[in-house]
Write a protein that holds these residues in place. Structure first.
Motif, short mmCIF file in Angstrom:
data_model
loop_
_atom_site.label_atom_id
_atom_site.label_comp_id
_atom_site.label_asym_id
_atom_site.label_seq_id
_atom_site.Cartn_x
_atom_site.Cartn_y
_atom_site.Cartn_z
N GLY A 71 59.31 46.56 43.12
CA GLY A 71 59.46 45.41 42.25
C GLY A 71 60.13 45.86 40.97
N ILE A 72 61.42 45.57 40.83
CA ILE A 72 62.22 46.15 39.75
C ILE A 72 62.63 45.09 38.74
N ASP A 73 62.29 45.33 37.49
CA ASP A 73 62.74 44.49 36.38
C ASP A 73 64.26 44.60 36.29
N GLN A 244 57.58 39.84 36.76
CA GLN A 244 57.38 40.96 37.68
C GLN A 244 56.26 40.68 38.68
N LEU A 245 55.13 40.19 38.19
CA LEU A 245 53.97 39.99 39.04
C LEU A 245 54.18 38.82 40.00
N GLU A 246 54.70 37.71 39.50
CA GLU A 246 54.86 36.53 40.35
C GLU A 246 55.91 36.76 41.42
N SER A 247 56.95 37.54 41.11
CA SER A 247 57.99 37.78 42.10
C SER A 247 57.44 38.57 43.29
N ILE A 248 56.64 39.59 43.01
CA ILE A 248 56.02 40.36 44.10
C ILE A 248 55.05 39.48 44.87
N TYR A 249 54.28 38.68 44.13
CA TYR A 249 53.35 37.73 44.77
C TYR A 249 54.12 36.77 45.67
N ARG A 250 55.24 36.27 45.18
CA ARG A 250 56.04 35.30 45.94
C ARG A 250 56.47 35.90 47.29
N PHE A 251 56.93 37.14 47.25
CA PHE A 251 57.44 37.73 48.49
C PHE A 251 56.33 38.10 49.46
N LEU A 296 58.46 48.58 38.44
CA LEU A 296 59.15 49.24 37.33
C LEU A 296 59.55 48.20 36.30
N SER A 297 59.08 48.35 35.06
CA SER A 297 59.44 47.38 34.02
C SER A 297 59.21 47.99 32.65
N ASP A 298 60.07 47.61 31.70
CA ASP A 298 59.89 48.07 30.32
C ASP A 298 59.36 46.97 29.40
N GLU A 299 58.99 45.81 29.99
CA GLU A 299 58.44 44.71 29.18
C GLU A 299 57.19 44.15 29.82
N ASN A 300 56.45 43.38 29.03
CA ASN A 300 55.27 42.71 29.54
C ASN A 300 55.68 41.62 30.53
N ASP A 301 54.80 41.32 31.45
CA ASP A 301 55.06 40.28 32.45
C ASP A 301 55.07 38.90 31.81
N CYS A 302 55.94 38.02 32.32
CA CYS A 302 56.04 36.64 31.83
C CYS A 302 56.10 35.69 33.02
N SER A 303 55.06 35.71 33.84
CA SER A 303 55.02 34.85 35.03
C SER A 303 54.49 33.47 34.64
N ILE A 304 55.41 32.55 34.39
CA ILE A 304 55.08 31.22 33.89
C ILE A 304 54.54 30.34 35.01
N LYS A 305 53.48 29.63 34.72
CA LYS A 305 52.91 28.71 35.72
C LYS A 305 53.94 27.66 36.10
N GLU A 306 53.98 27.37 37.38
CA GLU A 306 54.96 26.41 37.89
C GLU A 306 54.27 25.09 38.25
N THR A 307 53.50 24.61 37.30
CA THR A 307 52.82 23.32 37.41
C THR A 307 52.85 22.65 36.05
N GLY A 308 52.58 21.35 36.03
CA GLY A 308 52.40 20.61 34.79
C GLY A 308 53.54 20.78 33.80
N VAL A 437 55.18 51.33 33.74
CA VAL A 437 55.27 50.28 32.74
C VAL A 437 55.19 50.86 31.33
N GLY A 438 55.24 49.96 30.35
CA GLY A 438 55.24 50.36 28.96
C GLY A 438 53.88 50.85 28.51
N VAL A 439 53.70 52.15 28.54
CA VAL A 439 52.50 52.82 28.03
C VAL A 439 52.89 54.27 27.74
#
Length: 775
Positions: A71-73, A244-251, A296-308, A437-439
């Motif tokens: 899962g690559i940013d 990052q998280l939602e894309s892996i979840y999606r697949f 692999l990512s250099d930023e925090n995840d931004c998995s926006i809810k796809e409702t409402g 990730v960023g740590v």
């Protein structure tokens, strides 16, 4: 070559109490079991204060296939990290397909004596650390899911960094095999054009997969150069709201991935089913494989809810102000958006409205679009992102909910369907996620002065307070104790808990902090860095349109050369808090690595690039491949036996036979509950034959515990068949430490099956160990 199938083992862990690790398996059915061989009494009812229990289902051949998802940013600033990951591809692939040979002491042989191919045998008096994996799928998904219904990141957009060619900002969670993100249609050839690579050195697949490893430079074609090209081809022109998280979840997990998403009347609506994605998942994901996810990512995840109305987070319109309570405590029940009805029991907030009674909105300085995913509840009164628990459950729970709320089978953990040729399926202990990730690497290193000693595993991080240092408690609003892990556009104050350095160094003291250089003036449009690292080559931002970090010509940023401010000499990462929250929630199945490598100059060193993170992932995977390692010590009786029952279940069509000559004995009536439990777990299995695999004793026990050969025999040449317990963590060791050399230092123990004690073809093995144990 005479190579045996992979050895089966115990893909489970000790529970902290007597509770069982598989849902639906009742403890009473376990606590009444007895072990075979030397044990001649039922095990007493388990006392949860002193006992541990293993109950696992083991496939007939152990782990013999792996499905790897990268899962690559692919947002801006990721090209340098992708290049470093591509350099680590040989470590990832070769460690699995061509594991090293070790001597009788468990130490690797010199490089000159190592086999160059998985088809080669080890030299005399040595053995593979674990059997080569001969069936691997490897695919890539990006972090780009578009605007989630909002106007930012349309699906297709002209990209200045690609000469205004139109590129994708929404990869939909599909597999990617791009060779160049700026050139549509230019792809790396994949297995049968399915979008992923398939390692198949024995050419057993139909059609056959790749049989050559190749070289990283591409001079010899094969799996390694193809994967490196795919990693680099992911690009850095994707959506800046990284999911990052939602894309892996999606697949991998989403039971009904939507086909279209649109916003109207203030709300977003998804519709249809993405059949193309489901087809890719079906082709890629085997029901009985081990699954490894490398993020692999250099930023925090931004998995926006796809409702409402949550798509508003990815809109350029100004956001309504938050209620006053949010500034004091974002967890306050009255903390909400001024654009929403006041929560029940909360008074009207006069600061929400102007003189005309209209809802007040945030100014551009208060609501930089670039920071929409940061600290949302405090800044907006609304958390627009999916909760991280969504992903913990997705990668660990047998059931999940659809978007309509219906509870269904988790596609990652399908049910066994013996009639369809799927007698054994993946269980949660066979899914691993590593996050690079960023740590700061100093925070997670076993020895901050020497990264060559490796990075901590989840247990070590929990025991020594590392999780508190790098993550804190987001749900309770408790910040990490490492100030560099605070998300903030403003300078952060304090001392780093590992190095003792001040974290609030300024540009007047350039690079005064060895981890992130110094804090800088973000102009309210960026966050401070968690860490930085030196680039292998500097970038001239004055003449490179893809470089934006140092283009303003000042030395304010720690990424720029103070002597030549338009030269970028370092790369950065922001705190990856949401990814870390998921990894902590997954316990032993989560691996943390730093996207800021210690060094990228010496490729021969074990601390080069992302080698420490890849090594930590391989350590977790190899513990499953040849029979996993056990985290706790089992007590033995005076004859050296442990309280373990190995029960083999088969469908024979009425031709059941438990033959002691083939290491099978009839099941003692005392174990009838175990048979009932096995049948209840798989009512469609048609199992009609249950046999015990005996625990070895006497001379055979000693041979099983000490002979490292694949087929141990007695001095008279008779084969040894059954199982034994090996534990190198005790003093003195129980058996030959070389047998558990592949295990982590804290887990050097296992149950070993030898000779005809290995499960039969098509059989399923139930393993229960019960009784006193020690950490």
């Amino acid at each position: 070559m005479n190579r045996r199938p992979l050895r089966p083992g115990l893909p489970g862990v000790f529970a902290a109490t007597s509770s069982v690790v598989f849902p639906g398996l009742v403890t009473v059915a376990v606590s009444g079991l007895v072990a075979m061989g030397c044990l001649d009494r039922p095990i007493d009812v388990v006392d949860p204060r002193i006992t541990s229990t293993i109950v696992e289902v083991v496939p007939h051949s152990g782990v013999d296939k792996i499905d790897i998802v990268l899962g690559i940013d692919n947002s801006a600033s990721m090209a340098d990290k992708q290049q470093i990951l591509a350099q680590a591809v040989p470590d990832l692939v070769e460690s699995l397909v061509n594991p090293p040979c070790i001597d009788e002491a468990g130490l690797p042989l010199p490089d000159a004596n190592q086999p160059t191919s998985p088809k080669e045998d080890c030299p005399k008096d040595s053995r593979r650390e674990f059997e080569p994996v001969l069936d691997i799928h490897i695919g890539i998904v990006s972090s780009s899911l578009g605007g989630h219904g909002g106007a930012v990141c349309p699906d297709i957009q002209a990209e200045p960094n690609c000469n205004n060619e139109k590129v994708s900002k929404n990869d939909r969670g599909h597999l990617l095999s791009r060779a160049d993100a700026c050139v549509a249609g230019e792809v790396v050839p994949t297995y049968a054009d399915k979008g992923f690579l398939a390692w198949d050195p024995e050419q057993k697949l139909n059609p056959p997969g790749e049989e050559n490893l190749g070289t990283l430079d591409g001079s010899v074609p094969g799996l390694v150069p193809a994967l490196a090209d795919m990693v680099n081809g992911t690009g850095q022109v994707g959506c800046g709201y990284e999911s990052q998280l939602e894309s892996i979840y999606r697949f991998l997990v989403d039971p009904e991935p939507y086909d279209t998403i649109e916003a109207s009347s203030g709300y977003v609506k998804v519709s249809g089913t993405d059949d193309a994605l489901l087809k890719q998942r079906k082709d890629f994901l085997r029901p009985d494989s081990l699954v490894a996810i490398l993020m692999l990512s250099d930023e925090n995840d931004c998995s926006i809810k796809e409702t409402g109305f949550y798509y508003r987070a990815s809109h350029s319109d100004a956001m309504p102000r938050p209620r006053a309570e949010c500034a004091i405590d974002p967890n306050d029940k009255c903390c909400s958006s001024c654009g929403l009805k006041a929560p029940e029991g909360c008074p009207t907030d006069p600061g929400c409205f102007d003189a005309n009674g209209d809802v007040m909105v945030l100014t551009k300085s208060q609501d930089a679009v670039n920071l929409r995913c940061f600290d949302q509840k405090r800044r907006f009164g609304v958390d627009f992102l999916y909760p991280t628990d969504r992903y913990v459950k997705a990668f660990s729970s047998l059931e999940i909910s659809t978007r309509s709320g219906e509870i269904v089978e988790n596609p990652l953990f399908p049910k066994a369907r013996p009639a369809e040729g799927v007698p054994v399926v993946r269980t949660p202990d066979l899914v691993f996620i590593a996050g690079i990730v960023g740590v700061p690497w100093q925070d997670i290193a076993r020895d901050p002065a020497d990264l060559k000693k490796g990075i901590k595993n989840a247990r070590e991080m929990g025991a020594d307070g590392t999780w508190d240092m790098i993550l804190g408690n987001p749900a309770q609003g408790v910040l990490p104790t490492d100030p560099l892990m605070h998300e903030s556009p403003d300078p952060r104050h304090g001392k780093h808990p590992i190095t003792g350095e001040q974290t609030d160094m300024t540009p007047e003291s350039p690079l005064g902090n060895s981890i992130n250089g110094h804090e800088y003036d973000t102009l309210g449009d960026d966050l401070q860095y968690a860490c930085i690292f030196k680039l292998p080559q500097a970038t001239d931002c004055e003449n490179d349109p893809k470089c934006s970090e140092c283009r303003d010509g000042t030395a304010n940023s720690p990424l720029c050369d103070p002597a030549d401010p338009m030269m970028q000499v370092r790369a950065k990462a922001y705190p990856g808090l949401r990814q870390l929250d998921v990894l902590r929630g997954l316990g032993d199945q989560g691996i943390v690595g730093s996207v800021c490598p210690k060094q990228v100059e010496d490729r021969t060193s074990s601390d080069y690039g992302y080698r420490p993170a890849i090594g930590a992932l391989i350590d977790r995977l190899k513990s499953k491949i040849g029979g996993p390692c056990l985290p706790r010590t089992l007590d033995r009786n005076e004859k050296g036996a442990v309280n373990c029952l190995l029960l083999e279940a088969r469908a024979t069509g009425g031709a059941c036979s438990c033959d002691s000559e083939h290491a099978r004995i009839p099941v003692d009536p005392l174990h009838a509950a175990a048979i009932d439990e096995a049948k209840a777990r798989s009512p469609e299995s048609n199992w009609d034959c249950f046999c015990q695999i005996p625990q070895l004793e006497g001379e055979d026990l000693a041979i099983c515990q000490n002979d490292v050969s694949d087929d141990p025999v007695t001095p008279a040449g008779e084969p040894v068949s059954g199982f034994c317990y090996v534990d190198a963590s005790t003093d003195p060791a129980v058996g030959n430490p070389a047998l558990v050399a592949r295990c982590a230092a804290s887990e050097r123990r296992m149950i070993r099956l030898v000779g005809e004690g290995e499960p039969s073809q098509g059989a399923t093995l139930f393993v229960t160990c019960s009784g006193d144990s020690s950490p």
